[in-house]
Design a protein around this motif. Structure first.
Motif, PDB file in Angstrom:
ATOM      1  N   ALA A   5      66.163 -16.950 -18.345  1.00  0.00           N
ATOM      2  CA  ALA A   5      65.165 -17.995 -18.093  1.00  0.00           C
ATOM      3  C   ALA A   5      64.830 -18.086 -16.607  1.00  0.00           C
ATOM      4  O   ALA A   5      63.660 -18.146 -16.225  1.00  0.00           O
ATOM      5  CB  ALA A   5      65.683 -19.338 -18.615  1.00  0.00           C
ATOM      6  N   ALA A   6      65.850 -18.081 -15.768  1.00  0.00           N
ATOM      7  CA  ALA A   6      65.634 -18.171 -14.322  1.00  0.00           C
ATOM      8  C   ALA A   6      64.847 -16.965 -13.815  1.00  0.00           C
ATOM      9  O   ALA A   6      63.937 -17.099 -12.994  1.00  0.00           O
ATOM     10  CB  ALA A   6      66.979 -18.275 -13.601  1.00  0.00           C
ATOM     11  N   ASN A   7      65.192 -15.783 -14.328  1.00  0.00           N
ATOM     12  CA  ASN A   7      64.491 -14.569 -13.890  1.00  0.00           C
ATOM     13  C   ASN A   7      63.047 -14.548 -14.364  1.00  0.00           C
ATOM     14  O   ASN A   7      62.163 -14.079 -13.645  1.00  0.00           O
ATOM     15  CB  ASN A   7      65.238 -13.324 -14.367  1.00  0.00           C
ATOM     16  N   LEU A   8      62.794 -15.043 -15.562  1.00  0.00           N
ATOM     17  CA  LEU A   8      61.416 -15.083 -16.056  1.00  0.00           C
ATOM     18  C   LEU A   8      60.548 -15.935 -15.132  1.00  0.00           C
ATOM     19  O   LEU A   8      59.444 -15.528 -14.755  1.00  0.00           O
ATOM     20  CB  LEU A   8      61.359 -15.646 -17.477  1.00  0.00           C
ATOM     21  N   LYS A   9      61.058 -17.094 -14.767  1.00  0.00           N
ATOM     22  CA  LYS A   9      60.287 -17.970 -13.886  1.00  0.00           C
ATOM     23  C   LYS A   9      60.086 -17.322 -12.520  1.00  0.00           C
ATOM     24  O   LYS A   9      58.977 -17.321 -11.989  1.00  0.00           O
ATOM     25  CB  LYS A   9      60.985 -19.317 -13.726  1.00  0.00           C
ATOM     26  N   MET A  10      61.149 -16.749 -11.961  1.00  0.00           N
ATOM     27  CA  MET A  10      61.043 -16.140 -10.648  1.00  0.00           C
ATOM     28  C   MET A  10      60.056 -14.968 -10.666  1.00  0.00           C
ATOM     29  O   MET A  10      59.210 -14.850  -9.783  1.00  0.00           O
ATOM     30  CB  MET A  10      62.401 -15.666 -10.151  1.00  0.00           C
ATOM     31  N   LEU A  11      60.141 -14.111 -11.677  1.00  0.00           N
ATOM     32  CA  LEU A  11      59.238 -12.965 -11.762  1.00  0.00           C
ATOM     33  C   LEU A  11      57.790 -13.407 -11.932  1.00  0.00           C
ATOM     34  O   LEU A  11      56.884 -12.850 -11.319  1.00  0.00           O
ATOM     35  CB  LEU A  11      59.661 -12.046 -12.905  1.00  0.00           C
ATOM     36  N   ARG A  12      57.589 -14.423 -12.754  1.00  0.00           N
ATOM     37  CA  ARG A  12      56.226 -14.932 -12.957  1.00  0.00           C
ATOM     38  C   ARG A  12      55.647 -15.448 -11.643  1.00  0.00           C
ATOM     39  O   ARG A  12      54.510 -15.136 -11.278  1.00  0.00           O
ATOM     40  CB  ARG A  12      56.221 -16.044 -14.010  1.00  0.00           C
ATOM     41  N   LEU A  13      56.437 -16.206 -10.920  1.00  0.00           N
ATOM     42  CA  LEU A  13      55.966 -16.747  -9.648  1.00  0.00           C
ATOM     43  C   LEU A  13      55.744 -15.643  -8.621  1.00  0.00           C
ATOM     44  O   LEU A  13      54.777 -15.685  -7.861  1.00  0.00           O
ATOM     45  CB  LEU A  13      56.958 -17.792  -9.114  1.00  0.00           C
ATOM     46  N   GLN A  14      56.622 -14.648  -8.610  1.00  0.00           N
ATOM     47  CA  GLN A  14      56.448 -13.514  -7.689  1.00  0.00           C
ATOM     48  C   GLN A  14      55.132 -12.798  -7.932  1.00  0.00           C
ATOM     49  O   GLN A  14      54.494 -12.314  -7.008  1.00  0.00           O
ATOM     50  CB  GLN A  14      57.586 -12.501  -7.845  1.00  0.00           C
ATOM     51  N   HIS A  15      54.748 -12.718  -9.192  1.00  0.00           N
ATOM     52  CA  HIS A  15      53.513 -12.024  -9.546  1.00  0.00           C
ATOM     53  C   HIS A  15      52.296 -12.939  -9.420  1.00  0.00           C
ATOM     54  O   HIS A  15      51.169 -12.512  -9.671  1.00  0.00           O
ATOM     55  CB  HIS A  15      53.609 -11.464 -10.964  1.00  0.00           C
ATOM     56  N   GLY A  16      52.524 -14.192  -9.076  1.00  0.00           N
ATOM     57  CA  GLY A  16      51.412 -15.124  -8.898  1.00  0.00           C
ATOM     58  C   GLY A  16      50.724 -15.475 -10.190  1.00  0.00           C
ATOM     59  O   GLY A  16      49.515 -15.714 -10.215  1.00  0.00           O
ATOM     60  N   LEU A  17      51.470 -15.506 -11.278  1.00  0.00           N
ATOM     61  CA  LEU A  17      50.896 -15.772 -12.594  1.00  0.00           C
ATOM     62  C   LEU A  17      51.239 -17.177 -13.070  1.00  0.00           C
ATOM     63  O   LEU A  17      52.267 -17.736 -12.694  1.00  0.00           O
ATOM     64  CB  LEU A  17      51.428 -14.761 -13.613  1.00  0.00           C
ATOM     65  N   THR A  18      50.396 -17.712 -13.920  1.00  0.00           N
ATOM     66  CA  THR A  18      50.684 -18.991 -14.564  1.00  0.00           C
ATOM     67  C   THR A  18      51.424 -18.723 -15.879  1.00  0.00           C
ATOM     68  O   THR A  18      51.401 -17.603 -16.404  1.00  0.00           O
ATOM     69  CB  THR A  18      49.392 -19.764 -14.868  1.00  0.00           C
ATOM     70  N   GLN A  19      52.045 -19.766 -16.387  1.00  0.00           N
ATOM     71  CA  GLN A  19      52.678 -19.635 -17.701  1.00  0.00           C
ATOM     72  C   GLN A  19      51.638 -19.280 -18.753  1.00  0.00           C
ATOM     73  O   GLN A  19      51.906 -18.486 -19.651  1.00  0.00           O
ATOM     74  CB  GLN A  19      53.400 -20.934 -18.077  1.00  0.00           C
ATOM     75  N   VAL A  65      70.554  -9.332 -14.299  1.00  0.00           N
ATOM     76  CA  VAL A  65      70.820  -9.373 -12.864  1.00  0.00           C
ATOM     77  C   VAL A  65      70.260 -10.673 -12.326  1.00  0.00           C
ATOM     78  O   VAL A  65      69.126 -11.040 -12.629  1.00  0.00           O
ATOM     79  CB  VAL A  65      70.146  -8.173 -12.142  1.00  0.00           C
ATOM     80  N   ASP A  66      71.055 -11.380 -11.529  1.00  0.00           N
ATOM     81  CA  ASP A  66      70.586 -12.609 -10.901  1.00  0.00           C
ATOM     82  C   ASP A  66      69.652 -12.234  -9.764  1.00  0.00           C
ATOM     83  O   ASP A  66      70.083 -11.949  -8.653  1.00  0.00           O
ATOM     84  CB  ASP A  66      71.780 -13.418 -10.390  1.00  0.00           C
ATOM     85  N   LEU A  67      68.368 -12.201 -10.032  1.00  0.00           N
ATOM     86  CA  LEU A  67      67.381 -11.738  -9.063  1.00  0.00           C
ATOM     87  C   LEU A  67      67.277 -12.658  -7.851  1.00  0.00           C
ATOM     88  O   LEU A  67      66.924 -12.217  -6.770  1.00  0.00           O
ATOM     89  CB  LEU A  67      66.012 -11.589  -9.726  1.00  0.00           C
ATOM     90  N   GLN A  68      67.589 -13.931  -8.023  1.00  0.00           N
ATOM     91  CA  GLN A  68      67.498 -14.849  -6.899  1.00  0.00           C
ATOM     92  C   GLN A  68      68.593 -14.597  -5.869  1.00  0.00           C
ATOM     93  O   GLN A  68      68.426 -14.886  -4.704  1.00  0.00           O
ATOM     94  CB  GLN A  68      67.578 -16.292  -7.374  1.00  0.00           C
ATOM     95  N   ASN A  69      69.714 -14.080  -6.303  1.00  0.00           N
ATOM     96  CA  ASN A  69      70.842 -13.866  -5.395  1.00  0.00           C
ATOM     97  C   ASN A  69      71.198 -12.403  -5.266  1.00  0.00           C
ATOM     98  O   ASN A  69      72.316 -12.064  -4.905  1.00  0.00           O
ATOM     99  CB  ASN A  69      72.060 -14.646  -5.891  1.00  0.00           C
ATOM    100  N   LEU A  70      70.267 -11.525  -5.554  1.00  0.00           N
ATOM    101  CA  LEU A  70      70.540 -10.096  -5.541  1.00  0.00           C
ATOM    102  C   LEU A  70      70.472  -9.553  -4.129  1.00  0.00           C
ATOM    103  O   LEU A  70      69.408  -9.353  -3.573  1.00  0.00           O
ATOM    104  CB  LEU A  70      69.542  -9.359  -6.437  1.00  0.00           C
ATOM    105  N   THR A  71      71.631  -9.366  -3.542  1.00  0.00           N
ATOM    106  CA  THR A  71      71.731  -8.718  -2.243  1.00  0.00           C
ATOM    107  C   THR A  71      72.968  -7.849  -2.273  1.00  0.00           C
ATOM    108  O   THR A  71      73.856  -8.032  -3.088  1.00  0.00           O
ATOM    109  CB  THR A  71      71.840  -9.722  -1.075  1.00  0.00           C
TER     110      THR A  71
END
Length: 143
Positions: A5-19, A65-71
């Protein structure tokens, strides 16, 4: 909230897309997609596959993968595979890498919608569509 769920939201926002844009690309209601992002319901596996294609990431990357904390430390690399069996390397600032490779936000909405649909096609259908478009453009050039 679960990792998917967290990754879906982050990826959507990264791509500049709306729900709504993502839901339309999946041919589902916006509220259904919202439930995915909130972790209230889980998408089917085929929907997860479509989402991975829409966001141009592997299913493993999107869901595992936790994309928000991926380092990774400077000396290390993070490896992941895509659906084609290719291995990719994400270096220390992998979040930046993912963001730099998603330029959907810069496109007009009509082009975003086309690209989202195109990404859902299997490779052979993509090739067919590109050939058809090229033929169509060639015909327009001859007029």
């Amino acid at each position: 909230m679960n990792l998917l769920a967290a990754n879906l939201k982050m990826l959507r926002l990264q791509h500049g897309l709306t729900q709504k844009q993502v839901a339309d690309a999946l041919n589902i209601e916006r509220s259904t997609y919202t439930y995915y992002e909130r972790g209230r319901t889980l998408p089917t596996f085929s929907t997860i596959q479509k989402l991975a294609r829409i966001f141009d990431v592997s299913i493993d990357t999107m869901a595992g993968v936790d994309l928000q904390n991926l380092t990774a430390p400077a000396e290390e690399n993070v490896f992941f595979g895509d659906e084609s069996g290719n291995t990719h390397t994400l270096h220390q600032n992998s979040y930046s890498y993912i963001y730099q490779h998603s330029s959907l936000a810069a496109l007009p909405e009509e082009e975003q919608a086309l690209l989202l649909k195109f990404r859902q096609l299997p490779a052979d259908k993509k090739e067919d569509l590109v050939k058809q478009l090229n033929r169509y453009i060639d015909e327009l050039d001859m007029e």
